[in-house]
Write a protein that holds these residues in place. Structure first.
Motif, PDB file in Angstrom:
ATOM      1  N   ILE A 133       0.782  -1.418  -0.636  1.00  0.00           N
ATOM      2  CA  ILE A 133      -0.291  -0.112  -0.150  1.00  0.00           C
ATOM      3  C   ILE A 133       1.043   1.462  -0.035  1.00  0.00           C
ATOM      4  O   ILE A 133       1.034   2.297  -0.854  1.00  0.00           O
ATOM      5  CB  ILE A 133      -1.049   0.473   1.647  1.00  0.00           C
ATOM      6  N   ASP A 134       2.417   1.557   1.191  1.00  0.00           N
ATOM      7  CA  ASP A 134       2.874   2.488   0.937  1.00  0.00           C
ATOM      8  C   ASP A 134       3.814   2.282  -0.698  1.00  0.00           C
ATOM      9  O   ASP A 134       3.362   3.881  -0.901  1.00  0.00           O
ATOM     10  CB  ASP A 134       3.681   2.658   1.782  1.00  0.00           C
ATOM     11  N   ALA A 135       3.722   1.522  -1.650  1.00  0.00           N
ATOM     12  CA  ALA A 135       4.491   1.485  -2.797  1.00  0.00           C
ATOM     13  C   ALA A 135       3.481   2.351  -3.490  1.00  0.00           C
ATOM     14  O   ALA A 135       3.501   3.514  -4.524  1.00  0.00           O
ATOM     15  CB  ALA A 135       4.926  -0.070  -3.078  1.00  0.00           C
ATOM     16  N   VAL A 136       2.176   1.823  -3.251  1.00  0.00           N
ATOM     17  CA  VAL A 136       1.728   2.218  -4.456  1.00  0.00           C
ATOM     18  C   VAL A 136       1.413   4.104  -4.216  1.00  0.00           C
ATOM     19  O   VAL A 136       0.415   4.324  -5.330  1.00  0.00           O
ATOM     20  CB  VAL A 136      -0.024   1.417  -3.955  1.00  0.00           C
ATOM     21  N   ALA A 137       1.221   4.061  -3.120  1.00  0.00           N
ATOM     22  CA  ALA A 137       0.906   5.335  -2.131  1.00  0.00           C
ATOM     23  C   ALA A 137       1.769   6.238  -3.173  1.00  0.00           C
ATOM     24  O   ALA A 137       1.559   7.792  -3.790  1.00  0.00           O
ATOM     25  CB  ALA A 137       0.471   5.958  -0.808  1.00  0.00           C
ATOM     26  N   ALA A 138       3.486   5.989  -3.109  1.00  0.00           N
ATOM     27  CA  ALA A 138       4.290   6.573  -3.725  1.00  0.00           C
ATOM     28  C   ALA A 138       4.421   6.660  -5.212  1.00  0.00           C
ATOM     29  O   ALA A 138       4.317   7.933  -5.635  1.00  0.00           O
ATOM     30  CB  ALA A 138       5.445   5.808  -2.813  1.00  0.00           C
ATOM     31  N   THR A 161       1.412   9.315  -5.799  1.00  0.00           N
ATOM     32  CA  THR A 161       2.432  10.775  -5.290  1.00  0.00           C
ATOM     33  C   THR A 161       3.238  11.349  -6.745  1.00  0.00           C
ATOM     34  O   THR A 161       2.861  12.895  -6.774  1.00  0.00           O
ATOM     35  CB  THR A 161       2.925  10.656  -4.158  1.00  0.00           C
ATOM     36  N   ALA A 162       3.709  10.425  -7.376  1.00  0.00           N
ATOM     37  CA  ALA A 162       4.611  10.680  -8.437  1.00  0.00           C
ATOM     38  C   ALA A 162       3.954  10.310  -9.628  1.00  0.00           C
ATOM     39  O   ALA A 162       4.283  11.854 -10.125  1.00  0.00           O
ATOM     40  CB  ALA A 162       5.432   9.276  -8.629  1.00  0.00           C
ATOM     41  N   ASP A 202       1.047  16.950 -12.502  1.00  0.00           N
ATOM     42  CA  ASP A 202       0.484  18.786 -12.644  1.00  0.00           C
ATOM     43  C   ASP A 202       2.269  18.982 -13.212  1.00  0.00           C
ATOM     44  O   ASP A 202       2.159  20.707 -13.637  1.00  0.00           O
ATOM     45  CB  ASP A 202       0.987  18.409 -10.667  1.00  0.00           C
ATOM     46  N   ALA A 203       3.445  18.277 -13.319  1.00  0.00           N
ATOM     47  CA  ALA A 203       4.401  19.074 -13.916  1.00  0.00           C
ATOM     48  C   ALA A 203       4.158  19.144 -15.101  1.00  0.00           C
ATOM     49  O   ALA A 203       4.348  20.333 -15.982  1.00  0.00           O
ATOM     50  CB  ALA A 203       5.410  18.327 -13.808  1.00  0.00           C
ATOM     51  N   HIS A 204       3.043  18.285 -16.119  1.00  0.00           N
ATOM     52  CA  HIS A 204       2.748  18.755 -17.278  1.00  0.00           C
ATOM     53  C   HIS A 204       1.150  18.836 -17.503  1.00  0.00           C
ATOM     54  O   HIS A 204       0.580  18.911 -18.159  1.00  0.00           O
ATOM     55  CB  HIS A 204       3.033  17.557 -18.333  1.00  0.00           C
TER      56      HIS A 204
END
Length: 80
Positions: free
Chosen positions: A48-53, A56-57, A63-65
């Protein structure tokens, strides 16, 4: 009569030992299930932490594009 009483006490002792053995097996089974649940919980927490990361990425990349990609979060129309 004394012989029957002795036999009964012996039988009762054997039944108590058998019951204790079965109870020990149940306790051991519960401990194994508990350990397995702990392992599954920690494994899922890591995933779950890996999916959240990853999300987020992905969100940061989106957002950057913002001109090319747009995340629509509500029903308002994007006017650019």
């Amino acid at each position: 009569m004394a012989s029957q009483s002795e036999d009964f006490h012996r039988w009762l002792g054997i039944q108590g030992e058998e019951f204790q053995h079965k109870l020990d097996l149940v306790v051991e089974g519960h401990q194994m299930v508990s350990e397995k649940l702990d392992w599954v919980e920690s494994s899922l927490a890591g995933k779950i932490d890996a999916v959240a990361a990853d999300l987020t990425a992905h969100r940061a990349d989106t957002d950057a594009h913002h001109i090319i990609y747009r995340v629509k979060e509500d029903d308002t129309e994007y006017k650019g």
